[in-house]
Design a protein around this motif. Structure first.
Motif, mmCIF file in Angstrom:
data_model
loop_
_atom_site.group_PDB
_atom_site.id
_atom_site.type_symbol
_atom_site.label_atom_id
_atom_site.label_comp_id
_atom_site.label_asym_id
_atom_site.label_seq_id
_atom_site.Cartn_x
_atom_site.Cartn_y
_atom_site.Cartn_z
ATOM 1 N N ILE B 331 -0.280 10.861 45.104
ATOM 2 C CA ILE B 331 1.013 11.916 45.223
ATOM 3 C C ILE B 331 2.191 11.349 44.718
ATOM 4 O O ILE B 331 2.797 12.022 44.020
ATOM 5 N N ALA B 335 4.283 12.484 41.137
ATOM 6 C CA ALA B 335 5.582 12.929 41.029
ATOM 7 C C ALA B 335 6.414 11.943 40.120
ATOM 8 O O ALA B 335 7.063 12.448 39.331
ATOM 9 N N LEU B 336 6.155 10.819 40.064
ATOM 10 C CA LEU B 336 6.832 9.928 39.352
ATOM 11 C C LEU B 336 6.514 10.036 37.997
ATOM 12 O O LEU B 336 7.269 9.837 37.065
ATOM 13 N N ALA B 340 9.796 12.764 38.349
ATOM 14 C CA ALA B 340 10.777 13.012 39.245
ATOM 15 C C ALA B 340 11.455 11.228 39.890
ATOM 16 O O ALA B 340 10.891 10.807 39.640
ATOM 17 N N SER B 341 12.553 11.660 40.337
ATOM 18 C CA SER B 341 13.146 10.497 40.955
ATOM 19 C C SER B 341 12.700 10.135 42.119
ATOM 20 O O SER B 341 12.132 10.932 42.705
ATOM 21 N N LYS B 342 12.905 8.774 42.573
ATOM 22 C CA LYS B 342 12.328 8.277 43.747
ATOM 23 C C LYS B 342 12.693 9.334 44.885
ATOM 24 O O LYS B 342 11.964 9.603 45.858
ATOM 25 N N GLN B 344 13.536 12.508 44.839
ATOM 26 C CA GLN B 344 12.979 13.747 44.807
ATOM 27 C C GLN B 344 11.277 13.655 45.226
ATOM 28 O O GLN B 344 10.850 14.468 45.847
ATOM 29 N N THR B 345 10.899 12.624 44.660
ATOM 30 C CA THR B 345 9.421 12.161 45.106
ATOM 31 C C THR B 345 9.198 12.361 46.598
ATOM 32 O O THR B 345 8.541 12.777 47.181
ATOM 33 N N HIS B 348 10.395 16.083 48.215
ATOM 34 C CA HIS B 348 9.682 17.026 47.618
ATOM 35 C C HIS B 348 8.086 16.959 48.050
ATOM 36 O O HIS B 348 7.483 18.030 48.196
ATOM 37 N N HIS B 349 7.706 15.813 47.985
ATOM 38 C CA HIS B 349 6.374 15.584 48.093
ATOM 39 C C HIS B 349 5.692 14.796 49.381
ATOM 40 O O HIS B 349 4.981 15.094 50.114
#
Ligand SMILES: Nc1ncnc2c1ncn2[C@@H]1O[C@H](COP(=O)(O)OP(=O)(O)OP(=O)(O)O)[C@@H](O)[C@H]1O
Ligand SMILES: [Mg+2]
Lengths: 266, 451
Positions: B331, B335-336, B340-342, B344-345, B348-349
């Motif tokens: 996952i 995201a990365l 996505a930035s660290k 956000q990862t 968000h996830h």
């Protein structure tokens, strides 16, 4: 259709260079996983990486979007230029880079969210849409290009994890193309797919070539021969041979390439 | 147990055997399995038995704390006694002390004796009035001060019966024990029986047990858990507000952002060790730092909350890190991989997927903190507190009690009526824990997603 296919192929020789790697070395701790690899990857071309398991194909692929940064023990030296800009430069933010260089992983890995949210996530965080209608359009376009729109258009708000393996992989491809990357890296995208889904993905790769530079890792010689224009053969961390796919498969220069292709090492 | 070391079968062609008969080895293995299952059932049986015995004893002894004997009387609020000057001024009425109200109750008993034609030989209204808890006069006085205009009226009151009378109807006090007891006479018990027949005396559900403050040594019937419940609630608030964000932030940093090196290893080991530190040590720490050094008030929920926060943090951090770890790495790469930035990862996830585990860990940590007694004794939460703390945030600095400490406190008192109340407090504590665990399960179900 056939004609166009051949025309494209003929044109690849005159294509611009998209990615240019120079003397790339990767170490996992003490282990030297990629040894002095230099390669030039053309724009609007499919380039296949082949080689026996553990030879470093995935490792090299991860250099191109700097995913190796996320592995603590990995150390990368050398330069990789995309459109002439060195992405290994400390000024380059890997997050920004990865928006430009999309990646599809070996194992389908959709987010445990709805199909719509899976595809919309990238455009959302990169601010690619001004409103909901915009976003809907982006999602639909991406799903169409992922060759999965017809199957999911009525269930966009169901979880992406509820799809079959092959559908999930195409969803991941749709998710990767939704951010409009310039380069698409695919690490054995078909290893979890049946022949029908594989054919769909291959067709898709051929379509994507119109706009992107696609790099694909594969264990299937047939697949490499079918979809790629250029092929690189890796062996124990070295890039042994790189050239036109046709030539690699019919008339390889290095004996190691020859024995791998004919099934003697691997 | 297993037969790994006896596999030295002779080489050579296998003998032909029938599948219809069990050979010796199979028999032996099956017997071993049967024995193991038996041990398992026995172990579970013992555990269940212990649990049932414990719960049954607490429930049987403690449930009576929620019922209380009341005596209902019509009291004539005599102006001659309450407002001698007849001015009706509240200052004058307030001059009458609790003792001044006792005659009103005696008067009421006299009326009851005449009206219902009951009474015991040689019993004066004064001794009869001892059936009612000393709390009764105080209750009357509070009412009159709140409603001075009702002086001169006759008002019906539900008075608490004294602890011994209450005990008589719960089986704790008998005629024989009353003979030896200086606090109650057999005649008073007889009168209580008569009052019960006349419908004046009743045993009913006692909400006051949950809402009253603690009461002094000689009036257990009036003692309640109100202050302790509020104190515990305030402490839980402090723990939740401090431990959850600090714990989750620390875990996210350690798990997702921190470089893996010697320092983070040391921190990791220390957190694990911290979880194993005896809770009383946290009490000493709290006493030294929060009270002696920082000068916070003793017995205050804020100090208790801070100490319990320190104690709960490792639990929350360990649970949070475990649930972050259980989120599949694919996952994160997904995201990365799309830029996505660290951060956000993670937010968000990863965090949404780890949430059920984090919440469960937090609630279990809170439940543990709720039942913790030892550190609270050291920071003075054991004091006798009759006044309710104010509303938060100022109320956090007022003295309060805590549920488990109240249990400890009551078991230390002489009057056996307090033992019953301690058991009742345990039931209350268990109910709170049960609610918290149920919430944890519900949250877990609600947020759990498969991937
Ligand atoms: N995260 C890692 N940590 C340590 N060593 C690694 C890591 N990832 C890869 N390696 C090592 O680097 C070498 C190359 O691995 P890589 O995954 O790139 O091979 P590959 O060519 O993609 O193989 P496959 O075809 O099986 O996917 C292997 O020897 C592997 O053991
Ligand atoms: Mg690989």
């Amino acid at each position: 259709m056939e004609d166009m296919y051949h025309m494209d192929r003929a044109m690849t020789g005159t294509q611009d260079i998209k990615i240019s790697a120079r003397d790339v070395n990767v170490y996992y701790g003490e282990k030297h996983a990629i040894k002095n690899v230099s390669v030039e990857i053309a724009d609007k071309t499919v380039t296949a990486f082949i080689g026996p398991s553990g030879c470093g194909k995935s490792t090299f692929l991860r250099c191109i979007n700097r995913m190796n940064d996320t592995i603590d023990i990995a150390r990368v030296t050398g330069n990789i230029l995309i459109d002439g800009e060195d992405i290994t430069d400390p000024r380059v933010d890997p997050v920004q880079l990865r928006a430009k260089v999309g990646m599809v992983f070996q194992k389908p890995n959709p987010f445990p969210k709805s199909i719509y949210d899976n595809v919309a996530y990238g455009p959302k965080i990169h601010g690619m849409s001004r409103n909901k209608t915009d976003l809907d359009e982006i999602v639909e376009r991406a799903l169409r290009r992922g060759a999965i729109w017809e199957e999911v258009k009525d269930r966009l708000h169901e979880p992406g994890t509820g799809l079959s393996g092959g559908q999930q992989q195409r969803l991941c491809i749709a998710r990767a193309v939704a951010t409009e990357p310039e380069v698409l890296l695919m690490d054995e995208p078909c290893s979890a797919l049946d022949p029908i889904a594989t054919a769909q993905v291959e067709e898709l790769i051929d379509e994507l070539r119109q706009n992107y530079s696609v790099v694909i890792v594969t264990h299937s010689m047939q697949q490499a021969a079918r979809v790629s224009q250029k092929t690189a053969f890796f062996h124990l961390g070295d890039m042994v041979e790189y050239g036109e796919t046709d030539k690699i498969f019919t008339n390889p220069e290095d004996p190691r390439t020859e024995s791998y292709i004919s099934g003697r090492i691997g | 147990m297993t037969d790994l070391n006896t596999t030295g079968a002779a080489p050579g062609p296998r003998k032909k055997t029938s599948l219809m008969v069990q050979d010796a080895r199979t028999k032996k293995r099956n017997a071993a399995e049967k024995r193991f299952r038996l041990y398992g059932v026995l172990a579970i049986g013992i555990a269940v038995l212990a649990l049932v015995t414990l719960l049954a004893s607490v429930l049987i002894n403690g449930s009576s704390a929620f019922r209380q004997t009341f005596i209902t009387m019509d009291i004539y609020l005599d102006p001659a006694k309450l407002d001698k000057k007849g001015t009706g001024a509240i200052e004058d009425i307030a001059k009458v002390s609790t003792f001044g109200y006792a005659p009103l109750i005696q008067q009421a008993f006299e009326t009851v004796f005449e009206k219902d034609n009951i009474g015991v030989e040689g019993m004066t209204p004064k001794t009869a009035a001892e059936l009612i808890s000393p709390e009764g006069s105080a209750q009357l006085r509070r009412y009159v001060l709140a409603n001075p205009e009702e002086i001169g009226d006759t008002v019906s009151f539900d008075f608490l019966a004294g602890g011994r009378i209450d005990g008589y109807f719960k089986g704790r006090v008998t005629m024989a024990s009353a003979e030896l007891d200086s606090n109650v006479t057999p005649e008073q018990l007889q009168l209580a029986d008569q009052l019960k027949d006349a419908g004046v005396l009743r045993t009913k559900f006692n909400w006051d047990f949950l809402t009253n403050a603690d009461a002094s040594e000689n009036r257990p019937e009036a003692a309640g858990l109100g202050v302790a419940i509020i104190g515990s609630l305030y402490m839980m608030m402090v723990v939740l507000v401090l431990a959850l964000p600090i714990g989750v932030a620390a875990s996210i940093y350690l798990e997702e952002f921190a470089p893996k090196n010697r320092w983070t290893d040391i921190i990791e080991v220390n957190i694990a060790n911290l979880a194993a530190v005896p809770s009383i040590v946290f009490g000493i720490l709290g006493l030294a730092i929060f009270i002696n050094f920082a000068g916070l008030p003793k017995s205050a929920p804020i100090v208790g909350g801070l100490v319990l926060t320190l104690m709960t943090l490792p639990t929350i951090i360990i649970a949070t890190r475990a649930s972050l770890k259980s989120v599949p790495p694919s996952i994160r790469s997904a995201a990365l991989g799309i830029g996505a930035s660290k951060m956000q990862t993670v937010f968000h996830h990863v965090l949404p997927l780890a949430l059920p585990g984090i919440l469960t860990g937090t609630i279990l940590g809170l439940a543990q903190a709720l039942g913790e007694t030892a550190p609270l004794l050291l920071i003075g939460m054991v004091a006798f507190v009759r006044d309710f703390p104010g509303a938060p945030p100022e109320g956090l600095f007022d003295p309060a009690a805590a549920l488990p400490v109240q249990v400890y406190n009551w078991t230390q008192r002489a009057d056996p009526a307090f033992v019953e109340r301690a058991q009742g407090a345990i039931i209350t504590l268990l109910v709170f824990l049960l609610i918290m665990n149920t919430v944890a399960i519900i949250l877990r179900r609600r947020f759990e997603r498969r991937w």
